[in-house]
Scaffold this motif. Sequence first.
Motif, PDB file in Angstrom:
ATOM      1  N   GLU A   1       2.467  -1.835   0.801  1.00 19.36           N
ATOM      2  CA  GLU A   1       1.265  -1.072   1.109  1.00 19.36           C
ATOM      3  C   GLU A   1       0.078  -2.026   1.042  1.00 19.36           C
TER       4      GLU A   1
ATOM      5  N   ARG B   1      -6.619  -4.407   5.106  1.00 19.67           N
ATOM      6  CA  ARG B   1      -6.544  -3.573   6.307  1.00 19.67           C
ATOM      7  C   ARG B   1      -7.534  -4.065   7.361  1.00 19.67           C
TER       8      ARG B   1
ATOM      9  N   THR C   1      -4.191  -2.375  11.571  1.00 21.57           N
ATOM     10  CA  THR C   1      -3.414  -1.779  10.504  1.00 21.57           C
ATOM     11  C   THR C   1      -3.407  -0.270  10.682  1.00 21.57           C
TER      12      THR C   1
ATOM     13  N   SER D   1      -1.795   3.477   9.417  1.00 22.38           N
ATOM     14  CA  SER D   1      -1.114   4.138   8.313  1.00 22.38           C
ATOM     15  C   SER D   1       0.147   4.840   8.817  1.00 22.38           C
ATOM     16  N   LYS D   2       0.994   5.236   7.899  1.00 23.33           N
ATOM     17  CA  LYS D   2       2.254   5.891   8.260  1.00 23.33           C
ATOM     18  C   LYS D   2       1.985   7.244   8.910  1.00 23.33           C
TER      19      LYS D   2
END
Length: 96
Positions: free
Chosen positions: A54, A60, A65, A67-68
């Motif tokens: 993470e 980031r 980048t 996020s999931k």
Amino acid sequence: MRWNTYLLTLFLALGLVACGKEEAPAPETTAPAAESAATDAPAAAKPAAGGGYEPAADERVPGITVSKEELEKQLEAAHANTPQPEIPAEEGAKAE
């Protein structure tokens, strides 16, 4: 000639011994604020599910980048817009 070989071997051995010594690392001087931030960071971090990496907030990069959750939204949108394949055997069975 034999003494030349011994002399050369002696110089090479001394060179290897001199290069092989490791110097003691210099003691690191850190600010007290940096030390307290380093000790607080592991306690504040949430555990990552599945052991994945993470990235931190400063790692980031906006636009790169993702996020999931954003990836799952993009995947759902792609599946919603994907047409279902037409299988000729099923069309023939429905017509009869």
